[in-house]
Enzyme design. Sequence first.
Site, PDB file in Angstrom:
ATOM      1  N   PRO A  14       6.870   0.764   2.351  1.00  0.00           N
ATOM      2  CA  PRO A  14       7.593   1.041   3.599  1.00  0.00           C
ATOM      3  C   PRO A  14       6.706   0.944   4.830  1.00  0.00           C
ATOM      4  O   PRO A  14       7.188   0.865   5.948  1.00  0.00           O
ATOM      5  CB  PRO A  14       8.093   2.476   3.396  1.00  0.00           C
ATOM      6  CG  PRO A  14       8.070   2.698   1.925  1.00  0.00           C
ATOM      7  CD  PRO A  14       6.924   1.910   1.421  1.00  0.00           C
TER       8      PRO A  14
ATOM      9  N   GLU B 131       3.680   7.737  -5.714  1.00  0.00           N
ATOM     10  CA  GLU B 131       3.570   7.825  -4.245  1.00  0.00           C
ATOM     11  C   GLU B 131       2.764   6.661  -3.674  1.00  0.00           C
ATOM     12  O   GLU B 131       2.475   6.642  -2.481  1.00  0.00           O
ATOM     13  CB  GLU B 131       2.909   9.147  -3.870  1.00  0.00           C
ATOM     14  CG  GLU B 131       3.612  10.377  -4.413  1.00  0.00           C
ATOM     15  CD  GLU B 131       5.107  10.324  -4.201  1.00  0.00           C
ATOM     16  OE1 GLU B 131       5.873  10.450  -5.178  1.00  0.00           O
ATOM     17  OE2 GLU B 131       5.524  10.122  -3.040  1.00  0.00           O
TER      18      GLU B 131
ATOM     19  N   ASP C  60      21.781 -22.477   6.009  1.00  0.00           N
ATOM     20  CA  ASP C  60      21.837 -21.009   5.964  1.00  0.00           C
ATOM     21  C   ASP C  60      21.891 -20.423   7.364  1.00  0.00           C
ATOM     22  O   ASP C  60      21.261 -20.941   8.281  1.00  0.00           O
ATOM     23  CB  ASP C  60      20.570 -20.476   5.275  1.00  0.00           C
ATOM     24  CG  ASP C  60      20.756 -20.382   3.775  1.00  0.00           C
ATOM     25  OD1 ASP C  60      21.862 -20.721   3.308  1.00  0.00           O
ATOM     26  OD2 ASP C  60      19.815 -19.990   3.095  1.00  0.00           O
TER      27      ASP C  60
END
Length: 254
Positions: free
Chosen positions: A97, A124, A177
């Site tokens: 993240p 983690e 696309d």
Amino acid sequence: LIGIRISEVWFGVITLFPEMLKSVTDFGVVGKAIKQSSIEVCTWNPRDYATDNYRTVDDRPYGGGPGMLMKVGPLEAALNAAKSVAPAGSKVVYLSPQGRRLDQALARSALSVPGLILLCGRYEGIDERLIEDEVDEEWSLGDFVLSGGEIAAMAIIDSVSRLAPGVLGHNESAEQDSFENSLLDCPHYTRPEIYRDKRVPEVLLSGNHEKIRRWRLEQSLLRTLQRRPDLLEQRELSEEEAQIIQELRRGQLI
Ligand SMILES: NC(=O)c1ccc(NCc2ccccc2)nc1
């Protein structure tokens, strides 16, 4: 085979759950491309490099707190094994993240490196010193937490592979696309012509390819203006697109 590249795109994945990768390697266009060797996906499991009787792959975090980290020894050994067979110049990408947000441009840029080693964290995460010394780039799918990097790795393998030459047949070509021209996609219709009392837009039945092209561009621009105006800020508009947007703003009072 010195210098003769077998596959167009090479991926190495460091993961505690190599079976998960079957979701991209065994299905669809990517699965087919792998069978045809235009794509290669290899996995290395840190558990295979664990040296203790319990094959431990997690370890406690200094400073205490909940959760565990990936044990350094097995992870480093798996990474070294991958690097020893990866094409020269491959990049090590850690999925987290904390990484750079994946978008079509980043996926396209991945085509120009010889190979990607995708490091999938569990628990983690991993020791910062391994990141500092071994990771070239950190990438993220978005601002949410998954239980592991594998799903992010699979998204990258899929989005990059489908851009590689020869992976998509001509009738699924990636050029058309939506995000290839960084607009949202236009609406699509297929049989029957009347479905749930709704008709297919006449222009699509007209056979007039120029009118159809224009309609689809207008619809993409309208949809992008309505749902993702931010995408229009960072994009150069062609003369035609700018003119359509003018009309849409006047007509639609967006
Ligand atoms: N948003 C993403 O791309 C993403 C990537 C991995 C992940 N989970 C594994 C992990 C957890 C903590 C630290 C590093 C990796 N969750 C989300």
